[in-house]
Scaffold this active site. Structure first.
Site, mmCIF file in Angstrom:
data_model
loop_
_atom_site.group_PDB
_atom_site.id
_atom_site.type_symbol
_atom_site.label_atom_id
_atom_site.label_comp_id
_atom_site.label_asym_id
_atom_site.label_seq_id
_atom_site.Cartn_x
_atom_site.Cartn_y
_atom_site.Cartn_z
ATOM 1 N N GLU A 68 1.039 -0.966 -0.076
ATOM 2 C CA GLU A 68 0.014 0.109 -0.374
ATOM 3 C C GLU A 68 1.118 1.587 -0.276
ATOM 4 O O GLU A 68 1.026 1.998 -0.402
ATOM 5 C CB GLU A 68 -1.406 0.567 1.440
ATOM 6 C CG GLU A 68 -1.461 -0.869 0.953
ATOM 7 C CD GLU A 68 -2.979 -1.471 0.115
ATOM 8 O OE1 GLU A 68 -3.235 0.010 -0.980
ATOM 9 O OE2 GLU A 68 -4.296 -1.882 0.695
ATOM 10 N N ALA A 69 1.868 1.082 0.701
ATOM 11 C CA ALA A 69 2.919 2.415 0.674
ATOM 12 C C ALA A 69 3.939 2.519 -0.345
ATOM 13 O O ALA A 69 3.826 3.804 -1.145
ATOM 14 C CB ALA A 69 4.049 2.573 1.560
#
EC number: 3.2.2.22
Length: 289
Positions: A183-184
């Site tokens: 997600e980062a």
């Protein structure tokens, strides 16, 4: 005889100095800073092959053959214990991980396929009792993402849990792992929120959750906009800092110009959409819209 020895030494040198797997990236918690975490996420993005760029955002490849479809992320906790995580480079999905001589894979078809190419020399293979989508992981953990702390200390705890495989907390640890890596890489906002918590944890805002749940929709509409004068065919609803729903209708929105960092290829949409929970909750956040 001398020539043979020289040749043998040359081959051995090349073998020892060759990289383990093309595209591997690593991150060590000991001595980590916001900057080093940012470098790690940047390197992770660079390890993902892309088809082309749309609005300066890499559009991930729709498919790759065999082992080229996977990359490894090596994560080391404060105690110098390392796990290796296998991801599908076409969608940044975590397929499984390895700790010592044991590999662990999600219980899903894509992870079964990945197991043919990664961690093949592991002495023991464990199939986890759930798939890798958030809905199943939250059920297994007995808690939702909003109640699971993030930050570098949380990532350290997650690595430790997975290294020793604590079945009672593995699902929560995997959600921390996924958000701290995949997600980062997908969103600069999530990268920044995790990276600035070097020595403390935080609970993810519902805005972070909404971004995570909207990656497929945003990716699709940005691809449509590239041949539609920058306009979305179907609006995407996100949340602003005032906890208000905001409708994103074109590529001039801040979430497009300064936040989303990777685009899921439309050819892979069906498989990803199947993994998004039907019920999506939204909340406050501070990312640019």
């Amino acid at each position: 005889m001398i020539r043979f020895l020289v040749f043998s030494l040359l081959i051995l040198t090349l073998f020892l100095t060759a990289p383990a797997v093309e595209g591997d990236v690593s991150f060590r918690l000991s001595g980590a800073t916001s900057s080093s975490y940012g470098v790690f996420i940047s390197n992770l993005r660079k390890a993902l092959p892309y088809e082309r760029k749309l609005y300066d955002i890499p559009l991930l490849r729709s498919t790759l053959p065999g082992s080229q479809r996977y990359a490894l992320i090596h994560l080391t906790n404060y105690a110098d214990e390392t796990i290796s995580v296998a991801i599908d480079v076409t969608n940044v999905y975590v397929m499984g991980y390895r700790a010592g001589d044991t590999s662990y894979f999600f219980n899903e078809a894509s992870a079964t396929e990945a197991a043919k190419y990664v961690f093949k020399d592991a002495k023991r293979k464990v199939t986890l009792p759930y798939s890798g989508n958030y809905e199943r992981l939250q059920i297994a953990a007995g808690k939702i993402r909003e109640n699971i702390p993030l930050g570098l200390p949380a990532l350290d705890s997650a690595i430790t849990t997975l290294f020793y495989y604590n079945a009672n907390s593995a699902a929560s640890a995997l959600m921390v792992l996924i958000q701290s890596t995949s997600e980062a890489a997908r969103y600069k906002f999530i990268e920044q929120q995790i990276g600035k918590r070097v020595d403390k944890t935080f609970l993810p805002s519902l805005a972070i959750i909404s971004l995570e749940n909207s990656w497929s929709a945003l990716s699709k509409q940005i691809q449509i906009a590239s041949t539609n004068n920058g306009q979305f065919e179907t609006p995407v609803v996100l949340i602003n800092a005032q906890n208000q729903r905001v409708t994103i209708t074109n590529v001039d929105a801040g979430v497009v110009t300064s936040n989303i960092a990777l685009l899921l290829n439309r050819n892979n949409m069906a498989a990803i959409d199947d993994d998004v929970p039907m019920a999506q909750s939204f909340g406050c956040g501070s990312y640019a819209i």
